[in-house]
Motif scaffolding. Sequence first.
Motif, PDB file in Angstrom:
ATOM      1  N   THR A   4       4.956  30.092  71.482  1.00 24.69           N
ATOM      2  CA  THR A   4       6.427  30.197  71.498  1.00 24.69           C
ATOM      3  C   THR A   4       6.958  30.483  70.099  1.00 24.69           C
ATOM      4  OG1 THR A   4       6.456  28.633  73.330  1.00 24.69           O
ATOM      5  CG2 THR A   4       8.520  29.009  72.192  1.00 24.69           C
ATOM      6  N   LYS A   5       6.387  29.803  69.096  1.00 24.70           N
ATOM      7  CA  LYS A   5       6.826  30.027  67.715  1.00 24.70           C
ATOM      8  C   LYS A   5       6.523  31.457  67.270  1.00 24.70           C
ATOM      9  CE  LYS A   5       6.629  27.897  63.119  1.00 24.70           C
ATOM     10  NZ  LYS A   5       6.533  29.161  62.392  1.00 24.70           N
ATOM     11  N   LEU A   6       5.324  31.964  67.636  1.00 25.18           N
ATOM     12  CA  LEU A   6       4.995  33.346  67.286  1.00 25.18           C
ATOM     13  C   LEU A   6       5.973  34.329  67.947  1.00 25.18           C
ATOM     14  CD1 LEU A   6       1.082  33.272  67.554  1.00 25.18           C
ATOM     15  CD2 LEU A   6       2.448  33.536  65.477  1.00 25.18           C
ATOM     16  N   LEU A   7       6.288  34.086  69.228  1.00 27.62           N
ATOM     17  CA  LEU A   7       7.222  34.960  69.939  1.00 27.62           C
ATOM     18  C   LEU A   7       8.609  34.920  69.306  1.00 27.62           C
ATOM     19  CD1 LEU A   7       7.532  36.845  72.368  1.00 27.62           C
ATOM     20  CD2 LEU A   7       8.144  34.852  73.737  1.00 27.62           C
ATOM     21  N   PHE A   8       9.040  33.698  68.894  1.00 25.84           N
ATOM     22  CA  PHE A   8      10.352  33.565  68.271  1.00 25.84           C
ATOM     23  C   PHE A   8      10.395  34.299  66.932  1.00 25.84           C
ATOM     24  CE2 PHE A   8      13.257  31.170  65.469  1.00 25.84           C
ATOM     25  CZ  PHE A   8      14.436  31.371  66.166  1.00 25.84           C
ATOM     26  N   ASP A   9       9.352  34.141  66.111  1.00 27.67           N
ATOM     27  CA  ASP A   9       9.315  34.822  64.809  1.00 27.67           C
ATOM     28  C   ASP A   9       9.334  36.341  64.989  1.00 27.67           C
ATOM     29  OD1 ASP A   9       9.251  32.361  63.624  1.00 27.67           O
ATOM     30  OD2 ASP A   9       7.057  32.313  63.388  1.00 27.67           O
ATOM     31  N   GLY A  10       8.549  36.843  65.978  1.00 29.51           N
ATOM     32  CA  GLY A  10       8.535  38.284  66.207  1.00 29.51           C
ATOM     33  C   GLY A  10       9.892  38.806  66.675  1.00 29.51           C
ATOM     34  N   THR A  11      10.547  38.014  67.522  1.00 27.85           N
ATOM     35  CA  THR A  11      11.882  38.429  68.002  1.00 27.85           C
ATOM     36  C   THR A  11      12.868  38.484  66.848  1.00 27.85           C
ATOM     37  OG1 THR A  11      11.388  37.379  70.112  1.00 27.85           O
ATOM     38  CG2 THR A  11      13.675  37.921  69.671  1.00 27.85           C
ATOM     39  N   GLN A  12      12.773  37.502  65.922  1.00 30.97           N
ATOM     40  CA  GLN A  12      13.681  37.510  64.775  1.00 30.97           C
ATOM     41  C   GLN A  12      13.434  38.721  63.883  1.00 30.97           C
ATOM     42  OE1 GLN A  12      13.492  33.849  62.590  1.00 30.97           O
ATOM     43  NE2 GLN A  12      15.262  33.007  63.693  1.00 30.97           N
ATOM     44  N   LEU A  13      12.157  39.086  63.675  1.00 29.76           N
ATOM     45  CA  LEU A  13      11.874  40.268  62.860  1.00 29.76           C
ATOM     46  C   LEU A  13      12.511  41.521  63.478  1.00 29.76           C
ATOM     47  CD1 LEU A  13       8.112  39.693  61.923  1.00 29.76           C
ATOM     48  CD2 LEU A  13      10.077  39.623  60.382  1.00 29.76           C
ATOM     49  N   VAL A  14      12.514  41.588  64.815  1.00 30.21           N
ATOM     50  CA  VAL A  14      13.074  42.765  65.475  1.00 30.21           C
ATOM     51  C   VAL A  14      14.597  42.740  65.429  1.00 30.21           C
ATOM     52  CG1 VAL A  14      13.275  43.967  67.674  1.00 30.21           C
ATOM     53  CG2 VAL A  14      11.070  43.066  66.948  1.00 30.21           C
ATOM     54  N   THR A  15      15.171  41.532  65.689  1.00 36.14           N
ATOM     55  CA  THR A  15      16.634  41.445  65.769  1.00 36.14           C
ATOM     56  C   THR A  15      17.294  41.478  64.402  1.00 36.14           C
ATOM     57  OG1 THR A  15      16.428  39.033  65.837  1.00 36.14           O
ATOM     58  CG2 THR A  15      16.578  40.175  67.947  1.00 36.14           C
ATOM     59  N   ILE A  17      16.832  43.624  62.104  1.00 37.19           N
ATOM     60  CA  ILE A  17      17.193  45.019  61.837  1.00 37.19           C
ATOM     61  C   ILE A  17      18.485  45.362  62.584  1.00 37.19           C
ATOM     62  CG2 ILE A  17      16.424  47.396  62.090  1.00 37.19           C
ATOM     63  CD1 ILE A  17      13.548  46.354  61.865  1.00 37.19           C
ATOM     64  N   GLN A  18      18.561  44.930  63.829  1.00 41.19           N
ATOM     65  CA  GLN A  18      19.782  45.213  64.616  1.00 41.19           C
ATOM     66  C   GLN A  18      20.994  44.517  64.011  1.00 41.19           C
ATOM     67  OE1 GLN A  18      19.450  44.095  68.672  1.00 41.19           O
ATOM     68  NE2 GLN A  18      21.470  44.887  69.249  1.00 41.19           N
ATOM     69  N   ALA A  19      20.815  43.261  63.549  1.00 43.54           N
ATOM     70  CA  ALA A  19      21.935  42.537  62.952  1.00 43.54           C
ATOM     71  C   ALA A  19      22.417  43.238  61.681  1.00 43.54           C
ATOM     72  CB  ALA A  19      21.511  41.100  62.638  1.00 43.54           C
ATOM     73  N   ALA A  20      21.453  43.709  60.863  1.00 35.84           N
ATOM     74  CA  ALA A  20      21.843  44.406  59.637  1.00 35.84           C
ATOM     75  C   ALA A  20      22.594  45.698  59.972  1.00 35.84           C
ATOM     76  CB  ALA A  20      20.600  44.721  58.808  1.00 35.84           C
ATOM     77  N   ALA A  21      22.126  46.417  61.021  1.00 35.73           N
ATOM     78  CA  ALA A  21      22.815  47.656  61.416  1.00 35.73           C
ATOM     79  C   ALA A  21      24.222  47.356  61.938  1.00 35.73           C
ATOM     80  CB  ALA A  21      22.000  48.388  62.486  1.00 35.73           C
ATOM     81  N   ASP A  22      24.361  46.269  62.715  1.00 31.93           N
ATOM     82  CA  ASP A  22      25.694  45.891  63.222  1.00 31.93           C
ATOM     83  C   ASP A  22      26.615  45.514  62.072  1.00 31.93           C
ATOM     84  OD1 ASP A  22      24.797  46.330  65.752  1.00 31.93           O
ATOM     85  OD2 ASP A  22      24.362  44.221  66.191  1.00 31.93           O
ATOM     86  N   LEU A  23      26.089  44.811  61.073  1.00 34.69           N
ATOM     87  CA  LEU A  23      26.913  44.429  59.929  1.00 34.69           C
ATOM     88  C   LEU A  23      27.393  45.655  59.158  1.00 34.69           C
ATOM     89  CD1 LEU A  23      28.069  42.171  58.167  1.00 34.69           C
ATOM     90  CD2 LEU A  23      25.896  42.127  56.913  1.00 34.69           C
ATOM     91  N   ARG A  24      26.479  46.614  58.938  1.00 34.19           N
ATOM     92  CA  ARG A  24      26.889  47.833  58.238  1.00 34.19           C
ATOM     93  C   ARG A  24      27.952  48.587  59.030  1.00 34.19           C
ATOM     94  NH1 ARG A  24      21.299  48.369  57.351  1.00 34.19           N
ATOM     95  NH2 ARG A  24      21.187  49.968  58.997  1.00 34.19           N
ATOM     96  N   GLU A  25      27.756  48.643  60.363  1.00 32.50           N
ATOM     97  CA  GLU A  25      28.735  49.340  61.195  1.00 32.50           C
ATOM     98  C   GLU A  25      30.093  48.640  61.146  1.00 32.50           C
ATOM     99  OE1 GLU A  25      30.317  52.194  63.734  1.00 32.50           O
ATOM    100  OE2 GLU A  25      28.460  52.152  62.525  1.00 32.50           O
ATOM    101  N   THR A  26      30.074  47.302  61.139  1.00 34.80           N
ATOM    102  CA  THR A  26      31.340  46.548  61.077  1.00 34.80           C
ATOM    103  C   THR A  26      32.043  46.817  59.752  1.00 34.80           C
ATOM    104  OG1 THR A  26      30.357  44.841  62.470  1.00 34.80           O
ATOM    105  CG2 THR A  26      32.357  44.255  61.279  1.00 34.80           C
TER     106      THR A  26
END
Length: 615
Positions: A4-15, A17-26
């Motif tokens: 579960t911890k590995l899955l959570f860490d991998g999801t954070q690495l993926v998300t 990038i999306q959060a940074a892109a959303d912040l730049r767009e905002t």
Amino acid sequence: QKLTKLLFDGTQLVTNIQAAADLRETQRRAEGAELKLQRVKKLEDEAKSSTQKFEEITSKWALAKEMEIPQDLWQLLNQQQQQCTLLLEEKNKLISHLKQELKNKDEQYVEAIKKQSEDIHLLLERMEEQTRFMLKTYRHKLLEIEKAFELERRQLLDNIRKKWDKATQAHNTKRLEYLHARMRKVKEFEKQLNQLRAQDEEEYNNMKIRLESDVQNLEKQLQQVKAIYQLNQEKLEYNFLVLKKQDKENTILKSQQKRKINRLYSLLHNLRTKLANQEKQFVEEKESLAAYHESIRGHYKDMQRRMRHFADVDAEKFRGVWLMNETEAKGLMRKALDADRIIHTQLLGLPWEEPHYWFLNNVGPLGGSKQKRMATELAAEILTVESGEGRKGNTGKAEGRVTPLRNINKKTAKKILELVSNESGFLASNWSKPLQTLKRHRHTLITLVKLDSIFAALKIDSEDDLYQLLDFFLKYKAQGMTLSQVGPPGYSSGVPWVQERESRMYREGNSPGGEDVMDPAVDREEGESGWHKDKLKSPWSSPGTLPPTYFHADDVLKILKAFVRDWNKLRKKGESAKKARDSSKDGEYWEALAHVIPEPTLKLWDALAAALEEY
């Protein structure tokens, strides 16, 4: 937990990038909105300034028409040209500035596309790396799980094998014990069988001796029965001869009776022929009398209709003449009262009060009935008031608008009308009548339309006719519950099979089932309905009350049949009960109108007139 911890860490690495892109767009959108506001404000300011300059240039053209000196006109034209040039330069600067901003936006868009492409490549690399790492981890965990399952399986098999050996040993021991017990039981059963054989042999010998003695006794009884049979046979032969002689005598008597029956048949045939002739004659007389009766009845109904029509026309003419003369007389009376008021207040200086006589508020003939309402209007008021009583806000208005129902309970009246509407829908064939009186009762419109057609089929026109129908329902049920066999004329002869059943149900305290309506209504006067001359003697026969009444939906059509059958009698009695208008007070009324000014006041007027003439 590790997976579960590995899955959570991998999801954070993926998300991330999306959060940074959303912040730049905002941030980009916020900056774009701010730049847009500045641009709009700049355009508005420039538009205001250019408008003012244009108006200033336009206003100077009027001065050019007034100038006569060429040098001044040339100078003015040069100034106008310079101002136009300046205005065009400002517009060109604004256009170049907007083009520069558009170019900057295009460059920012290209950079944003490149940045998004880089983010997508980075996102794909992280996803592939996370996928490979998770697959490797899942394979390792799966091998460990399989090893644990194999170990548990071997332990479980060893335990089951030990339990099986113990159970097999116990089963073999029990089988040996059962075999020894069975051998013992076999020996005991053999002893019991030998004892039963000896006992059965003794019983067989005793039964054989007893049966042989019974056979000897039966042979003796057979000899006795044969002797009795011989004696009975001789008696029957003698009786047979006697019956033969009686049969010959009966044959002779039968022939005599047949001849007598033939004579009686001929007499019966003659009587039947005479009866048929008389019946045919009576039928012809009956048909002729029925036709004559029908024609007389038609003439009588036509005469009644004409009499009612002429009576209504005469009453309407009399009312019109009365109202015309009354209006004229009251106008003269009002002039006299106004003159009296002016004399008292202006000439004499005395207080004056308008007299309150009994005839001042009268409109129309004395003792004349008010204009009758239609039966549909009364039904609309009943249904509307009952539906409006549950609303707190409209209760006062509804009660103030509707007149009392002549001592008939409103809920009972509403239930009776609803039952008539539901059970007599086949009479509602005319749905095209005007519904002007029903526009304010939209929630009961269908019921009122059906009732209107039913009233037309039953010839119920006025509110008095509707009161007769409601009163008929109440009297009908009251008589059905208080008298099981005796009823008023027209009631007991119409539906006698209902009376006993309803009275029995009422005595047992049960309603007849179906839709029940309980009515604690008050009794009306006996003279209004015209059904019977004597009041019913019952526990509820005290003035003003009726017993609780139950109406069954199946009884509605029976009650309507009885009502239609007796309706002509009821209408005839109702019309005969209507008295002619009392004209004894007409002279007093007109005399009172003529003497609205009393005699002392007239004397005062005469004295005042004489004094004024002398003055």
